[in-house]
Design a protein around this motif. Sequence first.
Motif, short mmCIF file in Angstrom:
data_model
loop_
_atom_site.label_atom_id
_atom_site.label_comp_id
_atom_site.label_asym_id
_atom_site.label_seq_id
_atom_site.Cartn_x
_atom_site.Cartn_y
_atom_site.Cartn_z
N LEU A 250 79.80 126.32 139.16
CA LEU A 250 79.18 125.91 137.91
C LEU A 250 78.62 124.50 138.05
CD1 LEU A 250 81.71 127.17 135.18
CD2 LEU A 250 79.90 128.43 136.38
N SER A 251 77.52 124.26 137.37
CA SER A 251 76.87 122.95 137.36
C SER A 251 76.90 122.38 135.95
CB SER A 251 75.42 123.06 137.83
OG SER A 251 75.35 123.52 139.16
N ILE A 252 77.02 121.07 135.87
CA ILE A 252 76.87 120.38 134.59
C ILE A 252 75.80 119.30 134.75
CG2 ILE A 252 78.78 118.78 135.08
CD1 ILE A 252 79.28 118.78 131.99
N LEU A 253 74.90 119.29 133.80
CA LEU A 253 73.83 118.30 133.73
C LEU A 253 74.07 117.46 132.48
CD1 LEU A 253 70.02 119.27 133.79
CD2 LEU A 253 71.00 117.99 131.90
N VAL A 254 74.07 116.15 132.62
CA VAL A 254 74.22 115.25 131.47
C VAL A 254 72.99 114.36 131.40
CG1 VAL A 254 75.58 113.44 130.36
CG2 VAL A 254 76.74 115.27 131.62
N SER A 255 72.30 114.40 130.27
CA SER A 255 71.11 113.57 130.09
C SER A 255 71.51 112.13 129.82
CB SER A 255 70.27 114.08 128.92
OG SER A 255 69.58 115.25 129.27
N VAL A 256 70.93 111.22 130.56
CA VAL A 256 71.11 109.79 130.29
C VAL A 256 69.91 109.28 129.49
CG1 VAL A 256 71.44 107.52 131.35
CG2 VAL A 256 72.52 109.55 132.35
N ASP A 257 68.76 109.86 129.73
CA ASP A 257 67.57 109.63 128.91
C ASP A 257 67.24 110.93 128.19
OD1 ASP A 257 67.08 106.98 130.08
OD2 ASP A 257 66.50 108.10 131.88
N GLU A 258 66.43 110.85 127.18
CA GLU A 258 65.97 112.06 126.51
C GLU A 258 65.17 112.90 127.50
OE1 GLU A 258 63.54 113.37 122.45
OE2 GLU A 258 63.33 111.34 123.27
N ALA A 259 65.49 114.18 127.56
CA ALA A 259 64.74 115.11 128.41
C ALA A 259 63.90 115.99 127.49
CB ALA A 259 65.68 115.96 129.25
N THR A 260 62.59 115.93 127.67
CA THR A 260 61.66 116.60 126.77
C THR A 260 60.79 117.59 127.55
OG1 THR A 260 59.90 114.97 127.09
CG2 THR A 260 61.56 114.48 125.40
N GLU A 261 60.02 118.36 126.81
CA GLU A 261 59.08 119.26 127.47
C GLU A 261 58.06 118.47 128.27
OE1 GLU A 261 57.36 122.18 124.90
OE2 GLU A 261 59.26 122.68 123.93
N TRP B 34 60.83 132.22 130.36
CA TRP B 34 61.48 130.93 130.57
C TRP B 34 61.68 130.21 129.25
CZ3 TRP B 34 63.33 129.55 135.28
CH2 TRP B 34 62.88 130.32 136.37
N LYS B 35 62.82 129.58 129.10
CA LYS B 35 63.16 128.83 127.89
C LYS B 35 63.38 127.37 128.24
CE LYS B 35 66.52 128.67 124.08
NZ LYS B 35 67.73 129.30 123.51
N LYS B 36 62.69 126.47 127.55
CA LYS B 36 62.85 125.04 127.77
C LYS B 36 64.04 124.53 126.95
CE LYS B 36 57.96 124.34 128.79
NZ LYS B 36 56.69 123.64 128.45
N LEU B 37 64.84 123.65 127.56
CA LEU B 37 66.06 123.16 126.93
C LEU B 37 66.02 121.63 126.83
CD1 LEU B 37 68.70 125.37 128.79
CD2 LEU B 37 67.70 125.77 126.53
N PRO B 38 65.31 121.08 125.86
CA PRO B 38 65.31 119.62 125.67
C PRO B 38 66.72 119.12 125.36
CG PRO B 38 63.57 120.67 124.38
CD PRO B 38 64.46 121.77 124.88
N THR B 39 67.04 117.92 125.81
CA THR B 39 68.35 117.34 125.57
C THR B 39 68.22 115.87 125.19
OG1 THR B 39 68.53 117.04 127.98
CG2 THR B 39 69.74 118.88 127.02
N GLN B 40 69.17 115.42 124.38
CA GLN B 40 69.26 114.04 123.97
C GLN B 40 70.23 113.29 124.88
OE1 GLN B 40 67.45 112.48 121.41
NE2 GLN B 40 66.33 114.43 121.53
N PRO B 41 70.14 111.96 124.95
CA PRO B 41 71.10 111.21 125.76
C PRO B 41 72.55 111.55 125.37
CG PRO B 41 69.31 109.79 125.09
CD PRO B 41 69.11 111.08 124.36
#
Length: 269
Positions: A141-152, A196-203
């Motif tokens: 399993l992988s975990i990704l944590v956004s440090v900056d906003e990740a946008t489209e 495909w589904k885009k998954l924006p994330t906040q910090p």
Amino acid sequence: MTQVNTKLLTEEQVKFWNENSYIHIPGLFKNRIAELSTWIDEISNWEPDFDKWMSYYEMDNPNQLSRVENFIPYHEGMKEIFTGQTIIELISELMKEPAVLYKERINFKSPGGGPHAAHQDGVAYEQGENSSFDPEIAPYLSILVSVDEATEENGCLQVVPNWPLDSLEIIPMEAPFPERPEYMKIKQSIEDSLTWKKLPTQPGDALIFTERLPHRSEPNQSDKTRRIIYGVYNPFSDGGDKREKYYADKRKNPNDARYMVGNPHAPSN
């Protein structure tokens, strides 16, 4: 290893996980973003030393840092993040057995930074020569944590939704660049046929997904850098703690094809 805590996620979250092979956990590290940002700045300013931490650069721009790996032996704060209770208990619950860190990295996607091509992580780990994933091996399993906003616009993670957790399909790959035969990705015709589904994330947001889930990200078309931290975890029952061996093997041949799946980046020598 400690017993798995099974009370961190709701039934709804677990159901979504089982049906999609990923889960979004908003704000998991929202109170630690200032620390993480400072630590990433520190690490990005370290002098390249491939015998210790491992720095990689954009293949088409060798002056632009793309990724740093194997830094937790040299940074206590980052070690606590990747091996601390918050992540380990979540990953272990989803894995249904104790988890151990397999590898860690910081991904930098500066303005103009390139894409991560469509791929399944498991092809690069233990099962790359198989035609399907082994049902007897719990997925990494992988975990990704956004440090900056990740946008489209700046290249957030994209996944194929409705990919069941018990799917064992390995999607056929291709080498799209004859001059880089070790670089592999999902065949373009198949990638184009998938939803495909885009998954924006906040910090501070986290995304957890399995090695079997097809995913990708697009170039950074914005004027701001998109930084994430990224950890991969293996079931302790599958060989125990394999992290040091992974990096020792990779250091011997960093351009081996299994390290280049979806990642056309050049290591620092």
